[in-house]
Design a protein around this motif. Structure first.
Motif, short mmCIF file in Angstrom:
data_model
loop_
_atom_site.label_atom_id
_atom_site.label_comp_id
_atom_site.label_asym_id
_atom_site.label_seq_id
_atom_site.Cartn_x
_atom_site.Cartn_y
_atom_site.Cartn_z
N ASP A 145 9.83 13.51 -1.98
CA ASP A 145 9.01 12.38 -2.54
C ASP A 145 10.02 11.44 -2.71
OD1 ASP A 145 10.10 12.99 -4.81
OD2 ASP A 145 8.38 13.57 -5.87
N ASN A 158 3.48 10.21 0.14
CA ASN A 158 1.96 10.66 0.30
C ASN A 158 1.13 9.51 0.73
OD1 ASN A 158 1.96 13.36 -0.43
ND2 ASN A 158 2.22 12.64 -2.49
N ASP A 159 1.62 8.35 0.85
CA ASP A 159 0.69 7.25 1.10
C ASP A 159 0.94 7.25 2.74
OD1 ASP A 159 -0.02 6.39 -1.58
OD2 ASP A 159 1.99 5.36 -1.58
N LYS A 216 1.12 9.95 4.63
CA LYS A 216 0.23 10.95 4.81
C LYS A 216 -1.09 10.35 5.02
CE LYS A 216 2.62 14.80 3.56
NZ LYS A 216 3.07 15.50 2.13
N ARG A 217 -1.69 9.69 4.03
CA ARG A 217 -3.03 8.99 3.77
C ARG A 217 -3.18 7.98 4.94
NH1 ARG A 217 -4.83 5.27 0.19
NH2 ARG A 217 -2.72 5.16 -0.53
N LEU A 218 -2.43 7.05 4.89
CA LEU A 218 -2.62 5.58 5.73
C LEU A 218 -2.08 5.64 7.05
CD1 LEU A 218 -1.74 3.34 2.71
CD2 LEU A 218 -3.97 3.78 3.50
N LYS A 219 -1.39 6.53 7.41
CA LYS A 219 -0.96 6.90 8.84
C LYS A 219 -1.05 8.17 9.26
CE LYS A 219 2.79 3.01 8.93
NZ LYS A 219 2.29 2.05 9.87
N PRO A 220 -2.35 8.70 9.25
CA PRO A 220 -2.44 10.15 9.56
C PRO A 220 -1.80 10.72 11.00
CG PRO A 220 -4.64 9.06 9.58
CD PRO A 220 -3.61 8.02 9.29
N ASN A 226 0.92 -1.05 -0.10
CA ASN A 226 0.08 0.03 0.08
C ASN A 226 0.86 1.36 -0.08
OD1 ASN A 226 -1.52 -2.13 1.38
ND2 ASN A 226 -3.00 -0.78 0.85
N TYR A 227 2.09 1.06 0.37
CA TYR A 227 3.04 2.27 0.49
C TYR A 227 3.97 2.43 -1.01
CZ TYR A 227 1.45 2.53 5.15
OH TYR A 227 0.55 2.56 6.06
#
Ligand SMILES: *[C@@H]1O[C@H](CO)[C@@H](O)[C@H](O)[C@H]1NC(C)=O
Ligand SMILES: *[C@H]1O[C@H](CO)[C@@H](O)[C@H](O)[C@H]1NC(C)=O
Length: 263
Positions: free
Chosen positions: A193, A161-162, A164-168, A156-157
């Protein structure tokens, strides 16, 4: 890394504690120099180690005492697996065009954010997701944000940005943690990035210098000026002081919380 094993010298929480790495022939090797940077295409090895001959792992020491990572409330120790990418280098003789500062003469550090807490000396394959440029005493110290390829959610990573999205909140927590341990950031504390990260790692790996603070001794990199034979490597191990006599215990204040900025 196939055939590699670790050997523990004396006991944890002592000044003499070391973790050595051995190859399949039982010869001592350096986890920084003798382990390839790549585990696979776009998969970097990551290992925890230090600046000593053969780059063995030992506990950090400050003012002749063992150093422990403070529990900076609300965090408990490190909130990631901390290590370095073998065969990388942050050249202290090179002014980094991104940060305007020279390197810190260490391999590139990596913070692995997967769900497993790794053991000391463990070598894992990681995907680089992003990077943070820290400035410590006017030296550039890149921290690669990575995820263990064996993490159940690794697929999933693929970029920062992933995270940021998946581990707020995770990246913010990382910044806050580092800020409270005294460092400054370049790029206004911005995470770069994945493509930027891979370029930085590639730049670092091409540098060839003999570190002033890091030992370059390795046993398998042929044509290296620092190559040493297995007997010389063994002599380093044999020369270490023996174990502490009394049982080594962790001081109780290690379990304290710190609520204020540490200076
Ligand atoms: C993670 O990836 C899997 C498939 O690889 C997918 O089913 C799942 O929805 C993803 N999770 C998130 C939170 O994106
Ligand atoms: C071995 O490895 C590095 C390359 O990673 C080389 O630059 C250096 O000269 C050698 N150091 C040692 C220890 O041999």
């Amino acid at each position: 890394v196939s055939g590699l094993s670790t050997e523990v010298h004396t006991v944890p929480f002592s000044l003499e504690y070391r973790v050595f790495f051995k190859n399949e022939k039982g010869q001592y090797v350096s986890p920084f120099h003798d382990i390839p940077i790549y585990a696979d295409k776009d998969v970097f090895h990551m290992v925890i180690a230090t600046k000593h001959p053969l780059n063995t792992i030992k506990q950090g020491v400050k003012k002749e005492k063992l150093r422990y990572v403070a529990n900076l409330f609300p965090y408990k120790g490190y909130i990631w697996n901390y290590g370095a990418i073998p065969q990388t280098w942050e050249d202290s003789g090179h002014n980094d065009k991104h940060t305007g500062c020279c390197g810190d003469n260490d391999p590139t550090d990596a913070c692995e954010i997967g769900s497993k807490v790794c053991a000391r000396g463990e070598i894992i394959g990681t995907k680089a997701l992003g990077i943070l440029a820290m400035i410590d005493k006017r030296e550039t110290d890149w921290k690669v944000i990575a995820i263990n390829v064996d993490d159940p959610y690794a697929a999933n990573y693929s970029d920062v940005n992933d995270v940021k999205r998946l581990k707020p909140g995770y990246l913010e927590a990382m910044l806050e943690w580092v800020r409270r341990t005294r460092n400054e950031f370049a790029f206004k504390a911005e995470f770069k990035d994945k493509d930027f990260t891979i370029d930085i790692i590639k730049t670092l790996v091409t540098k060839k210098i003999n570190g002033k603070r890091i030992s370059c001794m390795n046993t398998t990199v042929s044509e290296s000026p620092f190559k040493c034979d297995p007997d010389a490597a063994r002599a380093i191990v044999d020369a270490l002081p023996p174990s502490c006599e009394s049982a080594c215990t962790v001081p109780t204040d290690v379990d304290k919380w710190f609520h204020h900025q540490k200076n």
